[in-house]
Design an enzyme around this catalytic site. Structure first.
Site, short mmCIF file in Angstrom:
data_model
loop_
_atom_site.label_atom_id
_atom_site.label_comp_id
_atom_site.label_asym_id
_atom_site.label_seq_id
_atom_site.Cartn_x
_atom_site.Cartn_y
_atom_site.Cartn_z
N ARG A 1 0.81 -1.21 0.00
CA ARG A 1 0.00 0.00 0.00
C ARG A 1 0.85 1.27 0.00
O ARG A 1 0.37 2.35 -0.29
CB ARG A 1 -0.91 -0.03 1.25
CG ARG A 1 -1.90 1.13 1.37
CD ARG A 1 -2.97 1.06 0.30
NE ARG A 1 -3.90 2.19 0.43
CZ ARG A 1 -5.03 2.16 1.11
NH1 ARG A 1 -5.39 1.04 1.74
NH2 ARG A 1 -5.81 3.22 1.17
N HIS B 1 14.97 -11.05 5.92
CA HIS B 1 15.65 -11.58 4.73
C HIS B 1 15.53 -10.54 3.62
O HIS B 1 14.66 -10.64 2.74
CB HIS B 1 15.01 -12.91 4.31
CG HIS B 1 15.76 -13.64 3.24
ND1 HIS B 1 15.83 -15.02 3.19
CD2 HIS B 1 16.47 -13.20 2.18
CE1 HIS B 1 16.55 -15.37 2.13
NE2 HIS B 1 16.94 -14.28 1.50
N GLU C 1 19.16 -12.89 7.11
CA GLU C 1 19.32 -13.94 6.11
C GLU C 1 19.56 -13.32 4.74
O GLU C 1 19.07 -12.23 4.46
CB GLU C 1 18.06 -14.81 6.03
CG GLU C 1 17.68 -15.53 7.28
CD GLU C 1 16.42 -16.35 7.12
OE1 GLU C 1 16.18 -17.23 7.96
OE2 GLU C 1 15.66 -16.11 6.15
N HIS D 1 11.42 -22.88 7.55
CA HIS D 1 10.68 -22.87 6.29
C HIS D 1 9.47 -23.78 6.39
O HIS D 1 9.59 -24.99 6.47
CB HIS D 1 11.53 -23.27 5.08
CG HIS D 1 11.04 -22.64 3.80
ND1 HIS D 1 11.52 -21.45 3.32
CD2 HIS D 1 10.07 -23.02 2.94
CE1 HIS D 1 10.89 -21.12 2.20
NE2 HIS D 1 10.00 -22.06 1.96
N ASP D 2 8.30 -23.17 6.39
CA ASP D 2 7.01 -23.86 6.42
C ASP D 2 6.72 -24.60 7.73
O ASP D 2 5.81 -25.43 7.79
CB ASP D 2 6.86 -24.83 5.23
CG ASP D 2 6.67 -24.09 3.92
OD1 ASP D 2 6.46 -22.86 3.94
OD2 ASP D 2 6.73 -24.74 2.85
N HIS E 1 6.03 -16.76 7.61
CA HIS E 1 4.79 -16.78 6.82
C HIS E 1 3.63 -17.37 7.61
O HIS E 1 2.55 -16.76 7.71
CB HIS E 1 5.02 -17.58 5.54
CG HIS E 1 3.85 -17.60 4.62
ND1 HIS E 1 3.58 -16.59 3.72
CD2 HIS E 1 2.85 -18.51 4.46
CE1 HIS E 1 2.47 -16.87 3.05
NE2 HIS E 1 2.01 -18.04 3.49
#
Length: 239
Positions: free
Chosen positions: A18, A43, A70, A191-192, A215
């Site tokens: 935005r 990262h 990272e 990761h995940d 995430h």
């Protein structure tokens, strides 16, 4: 207890979508610490599509817990950014500029000499160095030979397999963790990882020091709120 480092890239993605400064990346990082996170991860990428280089300078001034940066050390600007800010830890990730997210670890055998030079370069400035690797024993062993302090196991394959056969999913990570311990390496993962698969991973992986989660944690916070979400992730790491 395994430490939780919250990756705030997705907060920056939302802000950048935005323009302006809502949500505020720095305010979010400080809130994560207040709610119990033991570290903050960013990262930055060359196109600054989420974390901007200026964010790193701003965060460095305020972060009270561990600060983990990272990125790809093959980018000169990334190296300069890390050396200028001297985080607690730098995690070296071999991602290409066009990648949406990291999708593989280093070939530490092929790039051993290069990584040895880069690891030494950061360590001379008092920065702990972790190498992002796939759960392959040979890659972990070669990572140790670079002089790195830690490896971060790339856990996407574990997360993808977890719902089908969690014992099969965890097996290569368990073996990689044993190899890391044998080689005297500290062990991180990321990761995940999420609220469904984190507790099992933490329970089964010996010597796990830190997980970096962004995430899934930010997605959960949309429904649970940031404070409650961090509490649940911390609880999963205590279980």
């Amino acid at each position: 207890m395994t430490k939780l480092s919250v990756n705030i890239n997705k907060i920056a993605t939302l802000r950048n979508a935005r323009g302006g400064n809502i949500p505020n990346v720095l305010t979010t990082a400080i809130a994560c610490e207040r709610f119990g996170a033991q570290g903050i991860t960013v990262h930055p990428r060359p196109d600054e599509r989420h974390i901007r280089y200026q964010d790193v300078y701003d965060l460095k001034k305020e972060i009270q817990t561990e600060f983990n940066i990272e990125g790809n050390c093959q980018e000169d600007k990334f190296v300069e950014l890390v050396l200028a800010n001297k985080p607690t830890q730098v995690t070296l990730v071999p991602d290409a500029n066009e990648q949406i997210t990291s999708n593989h670890g280093w070939d530490t055998i092929k790039h051993k000499l290069y990584l040895r030079d880069m690891v030494s370069h950061f360590q001379q400035e008092g920065i702990r160095v972790s190498l992002f690797v796939d759960p392959v024993e040979e890659m972990v062993e070669a990572a140790a030979e670079t002089g790195a302090d830690r490896v971060e196991l790339y856990t996407e394959a574990y997360a993808a397999e977890f719902g089908y056969d969690k014992e099969k999913a965890i097996e290569p990570y368990f073996k990689a963790a044993l190899k890391a311990r044998e080689m005297g390496l500290g062990l991180n993962a990321g990761h995940d990882l999420d609220l469904h698969n984190l507790a099992f991973f933490n329970e089964r992986i010996p010597g796990l020091l830190e997980v970096s989660i962004g995430h899934a944690l930010v997605a959960d916070a949309l429904f649970l709120g940031l404070e409650e979400t961090i509490k649940r992730y911390l609880a999963a790491l205590k279980a």
